[in-house]
Design a protein around this motif. Structure first.
Motif, PDB file in Angstrom:
ATOM      1  N   ASN A 124      -9.897  11.974   0.583  1.00  0.00           N
ATOM      2  CA  ASN A 124      -9.910  10.658  -0.074  1.00  0.00           C
ATOM      3  C   ASN A 124     -11.323  10.071  -0.078  1.00  0.00           C
ATOM      4  N   ARG A 143      -6.694   7.298  11.619  1.00  0.00           N
ATOM      5  CA  ARG A 143      -6.784   5.880  11.252  1.00  0.00           C
ATOM      6  C   ARG A 143      -7.920   5.693  10.247  1.00  0.00           C
ATOM      7  N   ASN A 144      -7.658   4.824   9.287  1.00  0.00           N
ATOM      8  CA  ASN A 144      -8.688   4.442   8.308  1.00  0.00           C
ATOM      9  C   ASN A 144      -9.044   5.509   7.275  1.00  0.00           C
ATOM     10  N   ALA A 145      -8.322   6.621   7.287  1.00  0.00           N
ATOM     11  CA  ALA A 145      -8.618   7.670   6.303  1.00  0.00           C
ATOM     12  C   ALA A 145      -8.244   7.192   4.897  1.00  0.00           C
ATOM     13  N   GLY A 146      -7.349   6.193   4.857  1.00  0.00           N
ATOM     14  CA  GLY A 146      -6.880   5.696   3.563  1.00  0.00           C
ATOM     15  C   GLY A 146      -5.461   6.144   3.250  1.00  0.00           C
ATOM     16  N   LYS A 147      -4.673   6.422   4.292  1.00  0.00           N
ATOM     17  CA  LYS A 147      -3.282   6.866   4.081  1.00  0.00           C
ATOM     18  C   LYS A 147      -2.501   5.833   3.286  1.00  0.00           C
ATOM     19  N   SER A 148      -2.573   4.584   3.767  1.00  0.00           N
ATOM     20  CA  SER A 148      -1.795   3.540   3.100  1.00  0.00           C
ATOM     21  C   SER A 148      -2.295   3.329   1.673  1.00  0.00           C
ATOM     22  N   SER A 149      -3.591   3.434   1.473  1.00  0.00           N
ATOM     23  CA  SER A 149      -4.153   3.281   0.125  1.00  0.00           C
ATOM     24  C   SER A 149      -3.654   4.392  -0.794  1.00  0.00           C
ATOM     25  N   ASP A 171     -14.894   8.519  -4.446  1.00  0.00           N
ATOM     26  CA  ASP A 171     -15.846   7.595  -5.091  1.00  0.00           C
ATOM     27  C   ASP A 171     -17.085   7.382  -4.233  1.00  0.00           C
ATOM     28  N   SER A 203      -6.185  -2.140   5.150  1.00  0.00           N
ATOM     29  CA  SER A 203      -7.333  -2.953   5.587  1.00  0.00           C
ATOM     30  C   SER A 203      -8.367  -2.058   6.224  1.00  0.00           C
ATOM     31  N   GLY A 260      -6.104   1.338  12.569  1.00  0.00           N
ATOM     32  CA  GLY A 260      -4.803   1.128  13.208  1.00  0.00           C
ATOM     33  C   GLY A 260      -4.004   0.024  12.543  1.00  0.00           C
ATOM     34  N   THR A 261      -4.231  -0.208  11.250  1.00  0.00           N
ATOM     35  CA  THR A 261      -3.485  -1.237  10.521  1.00  0.00           C
ATOM     36  C   THR A 261      -1.995  -0.911  10.485  1.00  0.00           C
ATOM     37  N   THR A 262      -1.694   0.327  10.167  1.00  0.00           N
ATOM     38  CA  THR A 262      -0.290   0.740  10.116  1.00  0.00           C
ATOM     39  C   THR A 262       0.150   1.096  11.539  1.00  0.00           C
ATOM     40  N   ALA A 320      -8.253   6.762  -3.792  1.00  0.00           N
ATOM     41  CA  ALA A 320      -7.214   5.746  -3.915  1.00  0.00           C
ATOM     42  C   ALA A 320      -7.789   4.520  -4.619  1.00  0.00           C
ATOM     43  N   GLU A 321      -9.091   4.333  -4.422  1.00  0.00           N
ATOM     44  CA  GLU A 321      -9.788   3.167  -4.967  1.00  0.00           C
ATOM     45  C   GLU A 321      -9.826   3.205  -6.502  1.00  0.00           C
TER      46      GLU A 321
HETATM   47  N1  LIG Z   1     -14.187   3.391  -1.298  1.00  0.00           N
HETATM   48  C1  LIG Z   1     -12.940   3.694  -0.968  1.00  0.00           C
HETATM   49  N2  LIG Z   1     -12.330   3.049   0.046  1.00  0.00           N
HETATM   50  C2  LIG Z   1     -11.059   3.381   0.347  1.00  0.00           C
HETATM   51  C3  LIG Z   1     -10.362   4.380  -0.368  1.00  0.00           C
HETATM   52  N3  LIG Z   1      -9.138   4.483   0.180  1.00  0.00           N
HETATM   53  C4  LIG Z   1      -9.076   3.597   1.182  1.00  0.00           C
HETATM   54  N4  LIG Z   1     -10.229   2.918   1.291  1.00  0.00           N
HETATM   55  C5  LIG Z   1     -10.567   1.865   2.259  1.00  0.00           C
HETATM   56  O1  LIG Z   1     -10.460   2.415   3.573  1.00  0.00           O
HETATM   57  C6  LIG Z   1      -9.953   1.437   4.485  1.00  0.00           C
HETATM   58  C7  LIG Z   1      -8.716   1.962   5.196  1.00  0.00           C
HETATM   59  O2  LIG Z   1      -7.680   2.131   4.257  1.00  0.00           O
HETATM   60  P1  LIG Z   1      -6.135   2.198   4.698  1.00  0.00           P
HETATM   61  O3  LIG Z   1      -5.388   2.633   3.496  1.00  0.00           O
HETATM   62  O4  LIG Z   1      -5.718   0.960   5.376  1.00  0.00           O
HETATM   63  O5  LIG Z   1      -6.247   3.381   5.747  1.00  0.00           O
HETATM   64  P2  LIG Z   1      -5.095   3.986   6.699  1.00  0.00           P
HETATM   65  O6  LIG Z   1      -5.359   5.429   6.835  1.00  0.00           O
HETATM   66  O7  LIG Z   1      -3.774   3.587   6.210  1.00  0.00           O
HETATM   67  O8  LIG Z   1      -5.465   3.278   8.068  1.00  0.00           O
HETATM   68  P3  LIG Z   1      -4.507   2.934   9.330  1.00  0.00           P
HETATM   69  O9  LIG Z   1      -3.238   2.373   8.828  1.00  0.00           O
HETATM   70  O10 LIG Z   1      -5.315   1.972  10.092  1.00  0.00           O
HETATM   71  O11 LIG Z   1      -4.324   4.219  10.075  1.00  0.00           O
HETATM   72  C8  LIG Z   1      -9.693   0.202   3.655  1.00  0.00           C
HETATM   73  O12 LIG Z   1     -10.783  -0.671   3.782  1.00  0.00           O
HETATM   74  C9  LIG Z   1      -9.576   0.736   2.241  1.00  0.00           C
HETATM   75  O13 LIG Z   1      -9.945  -0.226   1.256  1.00  0.00           O
HETATM   76  C10 LIG Z   1     -11.047   5.059  -1.432  1.00  0.00           C
HETATM   77  O14 LIG Z   1     -10.528   5.945  -2.117  1.00  0.00           O
HETATM   78  N5  LIG Z   1     -12.324   4.662  -1.686  1.00  0.00           N
END
Ligand SMILES: Nc1nc2c(ncn2[C@@H]2O[C@H](COP(=O)(O)OP(=O)(O)OP(=O)(O)O)[C@@H](O)[C@H]2O)c(=O)[nH]1
Ligand SMILES: [Mg+2]
Length: 410
Positions: free
Chosen positions: A127, A20-26, A130, A40, A44-46, A154-155
């Protein structure tokens, strides 16, 4: 699905996994170049896998799948983990998204273990590069760029193009040399296709296996004549030349078999597709297992789609009825659909699966492997129907290896 698009089952399925929060969706959004998935900072957003078919250079037609994070605890977490495992069964290339500011932990190691076990080619996308650059420019020795690893953001979009190249590289797979029917035809051969237009047929179009067969016949420079079953007899009389074969929808088998003179080879779309997907012999063997069914035996009927009325009806009503009539036994029949497929199969004496036109090759192979590993005979709708109607021998006469799987007395 539009008429022009590549069938989902033939697309490369790219799954994005990680904590979770690794930035998968991003990362999914950055790779897709569009906002597919909600992002977000809440862990656990997804909560459910998000899947989208698209054209993606340099890969071509793909299906992109975002998944829920896998480090979840608790009941809800277990459910998510299970969904993620199901996605793994159809993933052709896996992208493990790692939070580069944290690094690899137990969750990542477990995923890598599964990729290896399932022989899924994978890449680790570290990921949030930056943030790392801001923190320190130094790279630890253990995190050196390796073949499997790429650092992205992803950012900022850093290295996203390179990640796509890596995915494309991993997605190269062996071309399926197997033809649907073209290898059995000569140029100018006639093939008569029997396609019933009943209330189960989709409005205004043909179903995928029919379209693909017609396409393959065209490629062989042969001629398709497409009729409904009532028109078959008249058409065969008027054709003026003997067709190379008749191919029918399985449900019309009995009638078509009567109306097709014995000297004309007859087979069905499902048998051609079982051969195309490399499991005709197993399917014929599995169908023959119907003979062994006894009172109280459990049979699993499984279909790959949830929305296909034609399948629904066959799986939930017709096959159970025919099984009961044919065997004269009291059977316990269970039905699963869509992505659901039980991992534990030993309680079943037989599995009858749909043709799997909505499932990709990897998913179908996974299910077949589950059955084979547990020693459970597995067949498909069309082959089982042909068997119970007594015409499986005739339907596989074109395929000697499959023919040998039938019992002598059948
Ligand atoms: N600075 C930075 N923040 C990032 C990057 N990628 C994602 N984030 C941030 O990390 C947080 C989680 O991103 P998500 O893409 O929602 O992560 P996820 O893995 O899909 O999370 P879940 O769906 O909860 O499992 C968000 O606040 C994003 O803005 C990146 O490359 N750089
Ligand atoms: Mg997400």
């Amino acid at each position: 699905m539009s008429l022009n698009s590549t069938p989902s089952a033939e697309r490369i399925h790219i799954g994005f996994f990680g904590r979770r929060n690794a930035g998968k969706s991003s990362v999914v959004n950055a790779v897709a170049g569009q906002n597919l998935a909600v992002v977000s900072q809440v862990k656990g957003t997804t909560t459910d896998p998000v899947q989208k078919a698209m054209e993606l250079l340099p890969m071509g037609p793909v299906v992109i799948i975002d998944t829920p994070g896998i480090d979840d605890a608790g009941t809800l977490g277990e459910l998510r983990v299970r969904k993620t495992r199901q996605i793994l069964n159809k993933t052709d290339v896996a992208v493990l998204v790692v939070d580069g500011t944290i690094g690899i932990g137990a969750a990542e190691q477990e995923l890598i273990r599964i990729f290896k076990e399932k022989e899924i080619p994978y890449v680790l996308a570290f990921n949030k590069e930056d943030l790392r650059e801001e923190k320190d420019g130094q790279r630890e020795d253990s995190e050196r760029e390796e073949e499997h690893i790429i650092r992205v953001s992803a950012e900022t979009g850093f290295q996203i193009a390179a990640l796509k190249e890596k995915i494309a590289h991993l997605a190269v797979r062996e071309e399926n040399e197997q033809r649907i029917v073209g290898d059995l035809l000569k140029p100018s051969d006639f093939v008569v296709l029997v396609v019933p237009i009943d209330k189960a047929a989709p409005k205004g179009r043909l179903i995928l296996p029919q379209q693909q067969t017609i396409r393959d016949i065209l490629e062989a420079k042969a001629v398709s004549v497409v009729v409904q079953e009532n028109e078959l007899r008249g058409t065969l009389e008027q054709l003026g030349k003997q067709p190379a074969m008749v191919i029918t929808d399985s449900q019309a088998f009995a009638r078509v078999s009567k109306d097709t003179p014995r000297e004309i080879p007859l087979t069905s779309f499902s048998i051609l597709f079982a051969r195309y997907k490399g499991n005709l012999d197993t399917a014929v063997q599995g169908a023959a297992a119907i003979e062994q069914l006894k009172d109280g035996d459990k049979v699993l009927i499984s279909e790959g789609c949830t929305h296909h009325r034609q399948c629904d009806d066959i799986g939930s009503v017709k096959i159970p009825r025919w099984l009961t009539e044919y065997t004269g036994k009291k059977l316990e029949i269970e039905l699963t659909s869509g992505i659901e497929f039980p991992e534990e199969l030993t309680k079943y004496k037989l599995i009858i699966h749909c043709g799997g036109c909505m499932l990709n090759e990897r998913e179908m192979k996974y299910r077949q492997k589950c059955a084979a590993d547990q020693g459970i005979p597995m067949t498909n709708y069309g082959t089982a129907i042909a068997y119970m109607q007594g015409i499986l021998r005739r339907s596989v006469e074109l395929f000697p290896q499959a023919l040998r799987q039938l019992p002598e007395k059948y």
